[in-house]
Design a protein around this motif. Structure first.
Motif, PDB file in Angstrom:
ATOM      1  N   PHE A   1     -99.011 -71.221  -7.113  1.00  0.00           N
ATOM      2  CA  PHE A   1     -98.505 -71.448  -8.505  1.00  0.00           C
ATOM      3  C   PHE A   1    -100.293 -72.122  -9.519  1.00  0.00           C
ATOM      4  O   PHE A   1    -100.024 -72.985  -8.989  1.00  0.00           O
ATOM      5  CB  PHE A   1     -97.637 -72.045  -8.313  1.00  0.00           C
ATOM      6  N   ASN A   2    -100.368 -71.732 -10.799  1.00  0.00           N
ATOM      7  CA  ASN A   2    -100.631 -72.386 -11.421  1.00  0.00           C
ATOM      8  C   ASN A   2     -99.658 -72.622 -12.598  1.00  0.00           C
ATOM      9  O   ASN A   2     -98.898 -72.032 -13.450  1.00  0.00           O
ATOM     10  CB  ASN A   2    -101.512 -71.613 -12.027  1.00  0.00           C
ATOM     11  N   PRO A   3     -99.474 -74.598 -12.468  1.00  0.00           N
ATOM     12  CA  PRO A   3     -98.409 -74.918 -13.299  1.00  0.00           C
ATOM     13  C   PRO A   3     -99.209 -74.597 -14.322  1.00  0.00           C
ATOM     14  O   PRO A   3     -97.637 -75.261 -15.299  1.00  0.00           O
ATOM     15  CB  PRO A   3     -98.056 -76.026 -12.826  1.00  0.00           C
ATOM     16  N   TYR A   4     -99.651 -74.773 -15.034  1.00  0.00           N
ATOM     17  CA  TYR A   4     -99.676 -74.777 -16.763  1.00  0.00           C
ATOM     18  C   TYR A   4    -100.730 -73.512 -17.297  1.00  0.00           C
ATOM     19  O   TYR A   4    -100.505 -73.467 -18.492  1.00  0.00           O
ATOM     20  CB  TYR A   4    -100.706 -76.263 -16.887  1.00  0.00           C
ATOM     21  N   ARG A   5    -101.256 -72.931 -16.748  1.00  0.00           N
ATOM     22  CA  ARG A   5    -101.755 -71.838 -17.464  1.00  0.00           C
ATOM     23  C   ARG A   5    -101.092 -70.741 -17.775  1.00  0.00           C
ATOM     24  O   ARG A   5     -99.977 -70.446 -16.821  1.00  0.00           O
ATOM     25  CB  ARG A   5    -103.193 -71.260 -15.999  1.00  0.00           C
ATOM     26  N   VAL A   6    -101.207 -70.190 -19.118  1.00  0.00           N
ATOM     27  CA  VAL A   6    -100.906 -69.275 -19.951  1.00  0.00           C
ATOM     28  C   VAL A   6    -101.780 -68.060 -19.897  1.00  0.00           C
ATOM     29  O   VAL A   6    -100.640 -67.220 -20.107  1.00  0.00           O
ATOM     30  CB  VAL A   6    -100.063 -70.254 -20.805  1.00  0.00           C
ATOM     31  N   SER A   7    -102.660 -67.506 -19.983  1.00  0.00           N
ATOM     32  CA  SER A   7    -103.043 -66.734 -20.526  1.00  0.00           C
ATOM     33  C   SER A   7    -104.688 -67.036 -20.893  1.00  0.00           C
ATOM     34  O   SER A   7    -105.146 -68.230 -21.002  1.00  0.00           O
ATOM     35  CB  SER A   7    -102.815 -66.571 -22.197  1.00  0.00           C
ATOM     36  N   ARG A   8    -105.785 -66.038 -20.299  1.00  0.00           N
ATOM     37  CA  ARG A   8    -106.916 -66.129 -20.303  1.00  0.00           C
ATOM     38  C   ARG A   8    -106.896 -66.037 -21.230  1.00  0.00           C
ATOM     39  O   ARG A   8    -108.547 -66.118 -22.042  1.00  0.00           O
ATOM     40  CB  ARG A   8    -107.609 -65.615 -19.446  1.00  0.00           C
ATOM     41  N   GLN A   9    -106.202 -64.938 -22.527  1.00  0.00           N
ATOM     42  CA  GLN A   9    -106.531 -65.065 -23.804  1.00  0.00           C
ATOM     43  C   GLN A   9    -106.324 -66.454 -24.752  1.00  0.00           C
ATOM     44  O   GLN A   9    -105.077 -66.243 -24.229  1.00  0.00           O
ATOM     45  CB  GLN A   9    -106.472 -63.391 -24.096  1.00  0.00           C
ATOM     46  N   ASP A  10    -106.635 -65.937 -26.102  1.00  0.00           N
ATOM     47  CA  ASP A  10    -105.681 -67.161 -26.724  1.00  0.00           C
ATOM     48  C   ASP A  10    -104.509 -66.520 -27.690  1.00  0.00           C
ATOM     49  O   ASP A  10    -104.177 -67.720 -29.092  1.00  0.00           O
ATOM     50  CB  ASP A  10    -106.149 -67.878 -27.718  1.00  0.00           C
ATOM     51  N   ASP A  11    -104.215 -65.173 -28.158  1.00  0.00           N
ATOM     52  CA  ASP A  11    -102.920 -64.232 -28.168  1.00  0.00           C
ATOM     53  C   ASP A  11    -101.951 -64.273 -28.272  1.00  0.00           C
ATOM     54  O   ASP A  11    -101.315 -63.810 -27.094  1.00  0.00           O
ATOM     55  CB  ASP A  11    -104.155 -63.238 -29.212  1.00  0.00           C
ATOM     56  N   LEU A  12    -101.170 -65.382 -28.851  1.00  0.00           N
ATOM     57  CA  LEU A  12     -99.302 -66.038 -28.212  1.00  0.00           C
ATOM     58  C   LEU A  12     -98.666 -64.619 -28.934  1.00  0.00           C
ATOM     59  O   LEU A  12     -97.774 -63.864 -27.628  1.00  0.00           O
ATOM     60  CB  LEU A  12     -98.801 -66.725 -28.848  1.00  0.00           C
TER      61      LEU A  12
END
Length: 541
Positions: free
Chosen positions: A160-171
């Motif tokens: 698991f990766n606990p905190y990473r959301v995305s490798r790009q920065d557009d929500l």
């Protein structure tokens, strides 16, 4: 001979199959071979009452694993456009490569970006399966992966990766079902990607619920985190000033950040072990905790410091016993002036000494052949030779699966030849309880005709036994010649560790006598004494 052997191993790795020449490779496991007999129960008298169980040391007792990264197609699936059937076949080929290498575990990334490789009540399906976040692939990917790994008796460590959301920065590119879309106030843009803020209690709660959902629903062997906590520095400070103001409580900011990570680690450790005591919790941190020039307790290195730069106080987690194993990423060669592998291997060995935390080493297979420092294909083999000087080191994990498959410059074949000529049983995790199953009974060995169920056309010797109550797998040992029925087993004679009630040993040569012994192991690898051995001589012709 060595050159021919390396060629055969290389061919096996390239084919992604377990059909290679050495003992323990290409041994089919048989299921349902015990007939109508029930399992041996705990109260049954052993066939060999005076024979001890094998020990828990040596090279036949070590973890051997590879990471299977799913983010961005690093290892699997290579192409999200491939049909599900093709993806599944690709995955099983990776597992077959692990078996060909005489490995016994895989560390598979199942939550790479606040998403899931399984139907999750909290997060959308991962984009790294179908190409679109939230799109159902049509099957439970995690259930499939666990089933196939266990069929080969490979431990499954759910990564698991606990905190990473995305490798790009557009929500807005995330699925509407993503918690990051639903709670944008939890998210921070940093570097080229999106991250959850570890200082927000709801973020820690989300990570905890995601992990515990998998622990509750799936038959995993361990929960695994890698080195991503607070993100690695990418110019400028991580933008958590408002969170610090709200939740910092007057603490030093660095101490507060470390406390946030500590809280998640400690909380998860307790919850995992309360829910399923046999499921372990391990972390693979950056290889340098602190440099000795910063802290006298640190290592003799000159590198980024996980304590100061990503707020991961791994040394405390070890001393507090919050993790069951630690796998530092020692991705440097021996003699590196900034971070010498030899220095770090010794430093980490000293950290776990006297604790219940097992130490395995993260090895940078991806670096082989990439620059002058890694031009020697024997570099990783030298690492394992050096590891043998530290009994605290109980195995190695390789990043990553694709590099093992590619076998650049023959490095993987060399590892197999130099260090993994036979299979190995993972060591018993300390402090997790459990006990060995009762010894097997009625071990039998007969010539295999190559046509029986599970034999798949393989000739040799068919070995069966009466299974034991509570056993997960069975270790099979082969000794040349006719030996006593009741005798201690030499761990170096291990040829297989399998699930089921039997094997076909294709390595037995016609006209030669062999004696086979079998032991039973629980899922934490506590091992029974052997049952009575069985001797057989395969016929000539």
């Amino acid at each position: 001979m060595a050159t021919r052997l390396r060629i055969r191993i290389t061919a096996a790795l390239a084919a992604g199959t377990a059909a290679c020449a050495l003992a323990g490779c290409g041994i089919p496991a048989l299921g349902g071979e015990s007939g109508d007999r029930g399992p041996v129960t705990a109260g049954a008298e052993a066939e060999c009452t005076a024979v001890p169980a094998p020990g828990d040391g040596g090279r036949t007792r070590q973890l051997r694993a590879m990471w299977i990264a799913t983010v961005a197609g690093i290892d699997w699936p290579k192409d999200t456009a491939d049909p599900a059937a093709e993806q599944r076949e690709q995955f099983t080929r990776l597992l077959d490569t692990a078996a060909a290498m005489n490995m016994n575990a895989v560390f598979v990334q199942i939550r790479p970006n606040s998403d899931a490789f399984y139907p999750s009540p909290y997060e959308p399906w991962s984009q790294w399966i179908t190409g679109t976040q939230g799109k159902d692939p049509g099957y439970d990917v995690l259930a499939f992966m666990i089933k196939e790994a266990h069929a080969r008796n490979l431990e499954f460590h759910a990564w698991f990766n606990p905190y990473r959301v995305s490798r790009q920065d557009d929500l807005k590119k995330l699925s509407p079902k993503s918690p990051a879309r639903q709670h944008p106030d939890w998210v921070r843009k940093y570097g080229t990607g999106l991250w959850y803020d570890p200082g927000i209690p709801q973020v820690r709660d989300l990570a905890t619920r995601a992990v515990m959902d998998v622990v509750a629903k799936y038959d995993i062997d361990a929960v695994h985190f890698d080195d991503y906590f607070y993100p690695y520095p990418e110019g400028g400070e991580f933008p958590d000033q408002a969170t610090y103001k709200t939740h910092g409580g007057g603490m030093d900011k660095g101490d507060w950040r470390r406390k946030n990570v500590d809280t998640l680690v400690q909380t998860l450790s307790g919850k995992i072990h309360d829910k399923k005591p046999w499921v372990r919790f391990g972390i693979s941190p950056f290889g340098v905790w602190r440099n000795k020039t910063t802290d006298p307790r640190g290592s003799g290195t000159r590198a980024l410091q996980s304590y100061d730069d990503i707020y991961a106080d791994t040394r405390t987690w070890i001393k507090k016993g919050w993790i069951d194993y630690v796998t530092p990423q020692l991705y440097w060669p021996i003699g590196d002036p900034r971070a010498d592998y030899a220095e770090l291997a010794g430093w980490w060995a000293r950290q776990v000494e006297g604790t219940d935390v097992q130490l395995t080493i993260g090895q940078g297979a991806y670096r082989v052949g990439k620059d002058a420092a890694w031009k020697d294909p024997a570099e990783l083999s030298k690492h394992l030779t050096l590891n043998a000087k530290h009994p605290e080191i109980r195995g190695d994990v390789y990043f990553s699966a694709s590099d093992i498959v590619s076998n650049r410059r023959g490095f993987a074949a060399r590892l197999r030849e130099d260090h993994y000529p036979r299979p190995a049983i993972p060591p018993v995790p300390a402090g997790r309880g459990g006990k060995a199953p009762p010894p097997v009974q009625d071990t039998a060995a007969v010539p295999a005709d190559g046509t029986g169920k599970g034999g798949k056309g393989v000739k040799g010797v068919k070995v069966t036994w009466r299974p034991s109550e509570g056993a997960t797998s069975y270790a099979v040992y082969r000794v040349d010649g006719e030996r006593p029925g009741c005798a201690p087993v030499d761990p170096e004679r291990l040829i297989a560790n399998v699930r089921g009630g039997g094997i076909v040993d294709p390595g037995a040569k016609p006209g030669r006598a062999y004696t086979y012994y079998v032991t039973a192991l629980d899922r934490l690898h506590h091992q029974s004494a052997p049952g009575r051995g069985a001797t057989v001589t395969p016929p000539q012709g």
